[in-house]
Scaffold this active site. Structure first.
Site, PDB file in Angstrom:
ATOM      1  N   GLY A  35       0.681  -0.862   0.055  1.00 42.13           N
ATOM      2  CA  GLY A  35       0.224   0.140  -0.416  1.00 42.13           C
ATOM      3  C   GLY A  35       0.888   1.477   0.031  1.00 42.13           C
ATOM      4  O   GLY A  35       0.015   2.414  -0.141  1.00 42.13           O
ATOM      5  N   ASP A 158     -21.976  32.424   8.672  1.00 36.28           N
ATOM      6  CA  ASP A 158     -21.019  32.029  10.251  1.00 36.28           C
ATOM      7  C   ASP A 158     -20.388  33.812  10.406  1.00 36.28           C
ATOM      8  O   ASP A 158     -20.114  34.087   9.043  1.00 36.28           O
ATOM      9  CB  ASP A 158     -20.504  31.190  10.680  1.00 36.28           C
ATOM     10  N   LYS A 181     -24.165  30.243  13.596  1.00 33.77           N
ATOM     11  CA  LYS A 181     -24.579  28.957  13.572  1.00 33.77           C
ATOM     12  C   LYS A 181     -23.409  28.023  15.105  1.00 33.77           C
ATOM     13  O   LYS A 181     -22.632  28.503  15.406  1.00 33.77           O
ATOM     14  CB  LYS A 181     -23.304  28.400  12.558  1.00 33.77           C
TER      15      LYS A 181
HETATM   16  C1  R5P Z   1     -16.071  25.260   9.574  1.00 34.28           C
HETATM   17  O1  R5P Z   1     -15.703  26.602  10.344  1.00 34.28           O
HETATM   18  C2  R5P Z   1     -15.827  26.196   8.103  1.00 34.28           C
HETATM   19  O2  R5P Z   1     -15.731  27.224   7.448  1.00 34.28           O
HETATM   20  C3  R5P Z   1     -16.687  25.145   7.612  1.00 34.28           C
HETATM   21  O3  R5P Z   1     -18.207  26.274   7.792  1.00 34.28           O
HETATM   22  C4  R5P Z   1     -17.744  23.892   7.787  1.00 34.28           C
HETATM   23  O4  R5P Z   1     -16.180  23.580   7.858  1.00 34.28           O
HETATM   24  C5  R5P Z   1     -18.750  23.242   7.067  1.00 34.28           C
HETATM   25  O5  R5P Z   1     -18.823  21.705   7.444  1.00 34.28           O
HETATM   26  P1  R5P Z   1     -20.398  21.016   7.227  1.00 34.28           P
HETATM   27  O6  R5P Z   1     -20.474  21.641   5.063  1.00 34.28           O
HETATM   28  O7  R5P Z   1     -19.383  19.870   7.453  1.00 34.28           O
HETATM   29  O8  R5P Z   1     -21.193  21.727   7.304  1.00 34.28           O
END
Ligand code: R5P
Length: 282
Positions: A35, A158, A181
């Protein structure tokens, strides 16, 4: 100067080579019976631009092997998507600062490193060679412009993505806002209610990463509940873990748009020209 890439960044590397008016070095990739990765490059120039998105652990190892095979500290490294950037502090005792560990290993054997919309620019301090981070916010704004939507609303899910959303919105002078969020677990996200003028509008939720799609799926459901006409999901890095794409489309999202830092069928804009420009600028 030529471009060389890991297996999963071939399309991106070809676009970058075209933008730089050069060619891509041929590489043979294979594995040993146990692998372990193996690779062998074709003829190299004195300076090589090494390209590889770290989208999983195999890509990480291949990129390390490629840096070693190219074997010149004049070489320049381009990491369009760098996994592990979200574990940028010890959230709990005993955890690693994963991005620091990754940054240290990629700082050997290259003269500089270019990334694209890295999760938090503060982590660039962990690299011990010069770095620069470019943004595809304008490219995303220009893509939205081509859709000819009436007065779209650009939303960040966010605070962290608000600066990015503002840059996207500035392309068309569009409204920009953010949602709040709360992450309940690895796959569960709660969106706190916030006053939004989403009714009757086309809404673009923009983020740096879509991983499970949980963040945007929750937001989209909420926005449709408030009377939004159409909700689009857009990001720089389409990680799209598991069934993320299907989950998003199942919420009624009109389209999922990402850049080609991770090569996906929904990669509708490219970071290659921006990187070519950054590499050509002293
Ligand atoms: C987190 O802080 C990133 O900016 C994204 O908001 C996050 O990775 C999104 O994750 P998911 O698609 O799993 O909700």
């Amino acid at each position: 100067m030529k471009v060389i890439s890991t297996e999963k960044s071939q399309v991106f590397a070809t676009r970058l080579a075209r933008a730089l008016k050069t060619t891509v070095v041929d590489v043979t990739y294979s594995r040993f019976p146990d692998g372990e990765h193996y690779l062998r490059t074709g003829d190299l120039d004195d300076e090589t631009i090494i390209v590889g998105s770290v989208i999983d652990n195999d890509a990480l190892v291949q990129l390390l092997l490629l840096i070693d095979a190219c074997d010149s500290s004049e070489n320049r490294l381009v990491i369009p998507y760098l996994a592990y950037a979200r574990q940028d502090k010890r959230f709990h005792p005993g955890e690693p600062i994963s991005i620091r560990a990754v940054a240290q290993i990629f700082s050997r054997g290259v003269s500089d490193i270019t990334t694209v919309n890295i999760h938090d620019k503060d982590v660039l301090r962990y690299f011990s060679v010069p770095t620069r981070d470019i943004s595809v916010a304008r490219d995303l704004g220009e893509y939205i412009n081509t859709l000819d939507l009436d007065n779209p609303l650009i939303l960040s899910p966010d605070d962290g993505a608000l600066a990015f959303a503002r840059q996207v919105a500035s392309v068309g002078g569009w409204d920009v806002d953010n949602l709040e969020k709360t992450r309940l677990s690895g796959v569960e996200v709660k969106m706190a209610p916030k006053q939004l003028c989403a009714k009757g509008r086309s809404v673009f939720i923009v983020d740096d990463i879509i991983s499970t799609g949980g963040t945007i799926a929750t937001a989209a459901g909420m926005l449709y509940g408030q009377g939004a006409d159409n909700v689009y999901a857009a990001c720089v890095h389409g990680v799209l873990t598991g069934g993320a794409y299907g989950r998003l489309m199942a919420t009624g999202i009109r389209d999922v748009i990402c850049s080609d830092t991770i090569e996906r069928a929904c990669s509708k804009l490219s970071a290659a020209d921006g990187i070519a420009h950054a590499l050509s600028t002293p």
